[in-house]
Design a protein around this motif. Structure first.
Motif, PDB file in Angstrom:
ATOM      1  N   UNK A  19       0.839  -1.201   0.000  1.00  0.00           N
ATOM      2  CA  UNK A  19       0.000   0.000   0.000  1.00  0.00           C
ATOM      3  C   UNK A  19       0.870   1.247   0.000  1.00  0.00           C
ATOM      4  N   UNK A  20       1.915   1.260   0.814  1.00  0.00           N
ATOM      5  CA  UNK A  20       2.810   2.415   0.867  1.00  0.00           C
ATOM      6  C   UNK A  20       3.512   2.620  -0.473  1.00  0.00           C
ATOM      7  N   UNK A  21       3.910   1.541  -1.114  1.00  0.00           N
ATOM      8  CA  UNK A  21       4.573   1.640  -2.414  1.00  0.00           C
ATOM      9  C   UNK A  21       3.633   2.188  -3.474  1.00  0.00           C
ATOM     10  N   UNK A  22       2.391   1.732  -3.472  1.00  0.00           N
ATOM     11  CA  UNK A  22       1.404   2.233  -4.436  1.00  0.00           C
ATOM     12  C   UNK A  22       1.138   3.716  -4.206  1.00  0.00           C
ATOM     13  N   UNK A  23       1.001   4.120  -2.948  1.00  0.00           N
ATOM     14  CA  UNK A  23       0.770   5.530  -2.653  1.00  0.00           C
ATOM     15  C   UNK A  23       1.963   6.391  -3.070  1.00  0.00           C
ATOM     16  N   UNK A  24       3.169   5.889  -2.851  1.00  0.00           N
ATOM     17  CA  UNK A  24       4.358   6.618  -3.252  1.00  0.00           C
ATOM     18  C   UNK A  24       4.409   6.799  -4.765  1.00  0.00           C
ATOM     19  N   UNK A  25       4.066   5.763  -5.498  1.00  0.00           N
ATOM     20  CA  UNK A  25       4.057   5.853  -6.961  1.00  0.00           C
ATOM     21  C   UNK A  25       3.010   6.859  -7.422  1.00  0.00           C
ATOM     22  N   UNK A  26       1.829   6.844  -6.817  1.00  0.00           N
ATOM     23  CA  UNK A  26       0.771   7.790  -7.197  1.00  0.00           C
ATOM     24  C   UNK A  26       1.208   9.215  -6.920  1.00  0.00           C
ATOM     25  N   UNK A  27       1.831   9.453  -5.764  1.00  0.00           N
ATOM     26  CA  UNK A  27       2.288  10.803  -5.428  1.00  0.00           C
ATOM     27  C   UNK A  27       3.376  11.258  -6.393  1.00  0.00           C
ATOM     28  N   UNK A  28       4.312  10.383  -6.715  1.00  0.00           N
ATOM     29  CA  UNK A  28       5.392  10.762  -7.631  1.00  0.00           C
ATOM     30  C   UNK A  28       4.854  11.073  -9.030  1.00  0.00           C
ATOM     31  N   UNK A  29       3.904  10.282  -9.500  1.00  0.00           N
ATOM     32  CA  UNK A  29       3.316  10.537 -10.820  1.00  0.00           C
ATOM     33  C   UNK A  29       2.543  11.849 -10.809  1.00  0.00           C
TER      34      UNK A  29
END
Length: 52
Positions: A19-29
């Motif tokens: 979940x943290x990895x997915x959120x990080x990817x969404x924020x970076x994009x």
């Protein structure tokens, strides 16, 4: 010897890490696209919470 059913540490924290990895990817994009359009990330967050 007794064999105990032990959960691994990885199996307990794996969903949270995903979940943290997915959120990080969404924020970076989103930062990448907002920077490309010239909008400020803080202004976009304020607009999300502004009703009306």
């Amino acid at each position: 010897m007794k064999k105990e059913n032990k959960k691994g540490v990885v199996s307990e924290y794996l969903p949270w890490l995903l979940i943290a990895l997915v959120l990080l990817v969404i924020v970076m994009i989103s930062i990448f696209f907002l920077r490309e359009k010239g909008f400020s990330l803080i202004d976009q967050i304020k607009n999300l919470f502004r009703r009306g």
